[in-house]
Scaffold this active site. Sequence first.
Site, short mmCIF file in Angstrom:
data_model
loop_
_atom_site.label_atom_id
_atom_site.label_comp_id
_atom_site.label_asym_id
_atom_site.label_seq_id
_atom_site.Cartn_x
_atom_site.Cartn_y
_atom_site.Cartn_z
N HIS A 1 0.40 29.89 36.33
CA HIS A 1 1.57 29.00 36.19
C HIS A 1 2.87 29.68 36.59
CE1 HIS A 1 -0.77 25.76 34.60
NE2 HIS A 1 -1.26 26.51 33.64
N ASP B 1 -3.05 24.30 26.19
CA ASP B 1 -4.11 23.45 26.76
C ASP B 1 -5.11 23.04 25.69
OD1 ASP B 1 -3.70 22.89 29.54
OD2 ASP B 1 -3.91 25.03 29.93
C1 3PY Z 1 -2.13 27.79 27.30
O1 3PY Z 1 -1.56 27.86 26.20
O2 3PY Z 1 -2.78 26.82 27.67
C2 3PY Z 1 -2.08 28.93 28.18
O3 3PY Z 1 -2.71 28.92 29.20
C3 3PY Z 1 -1.19 30.08 27.81
O4 3PY Z 1 -0.19 30.21 28.75
MG MG Z 2 -3.61 27.09 29.71
#
Ligand code: 3PY
Ligand code: MG
Length: 258
Positions: free
Chosen positions: A46, A176
């Site tokens: 990211h 996520d």
């Molecule tokens: C998430 O929290 O999904 C991550 O990938 C951490 O950056």
């Molecule tokens: Mg993530």
Amino acid sequence: MHAPGLKKKLAEGATVFAGWIQAEHATNAAALARAGLDAVVLDLQHGALDIAEMRRGAAAIITEGCAPIVRTPYSDTGMIGRALDTGAEGIIAPMINSAHDASAFAKAAKFPPDGQRSWGPDAIRRLWGMDNETVLQTANDWVVTWAMIETQTAMDHMRAIVTTDGIDGIFVGPNDLSIALSGGKSVNPGDHVTLQACETIARRAAAHNVYAGIFANTPELASTYRGMGFQFIALSTENALLSAGVRAVLEQVRGEPR
Ligand code: 3PY
Ligand code: MG
């Protein structure tokens, strides 16, 4: 010149704190490393870093006596190889959902006979002061493979993932994971369901003797995760840390919180 030491710290039971670089330039990697963190993650999933910046960042982190880790965009053999060629002490591979994913990841990160990592040791030799033989004979031991657990599918397959040869640790992506566990309704790592899932994941990792890592959006969450037994905790991004530092300085010079 120091030797790769992240795996040793983890094996000794230390809690390891990491910074997280997402900007297009890795200029701040050295500052994070100098501030006393054990590791700095260069985020190619990211973040906006390109290959050249990843190399520059890893070199700066090693020069500061700290451990560089790369989060690759995906569990992609080519990127894992390029990331390890920088001298990185670990790879965080996103969205590992099965034993098949975990095995492909681990094999890409380990030299034969454990895997199929390809030979590209120039930066490693230079930055770590190793000869070819040392790189070949030791890298499989000091490179830490972190399989990201961030979906319900990954949780369902966690036993198979953590028992896959060559997987050293799991790394929870709680943002996520919170999206997955809420059926796409919210992103909130602090919600009860996600926190419970994190605790379960940490317990299962300990039961299978793999290290547990996690990304912490806030210092409060970092403390909570530490209490759950997470041993490798990323303390948010360089921008969040910069803002927190500025806030702390302003509070100090103004004499009161605003
Ligand atoms: C998430 O929290 O999904 C991550 O990938 C951490 O950056
Ligand atoms: Mg993530």
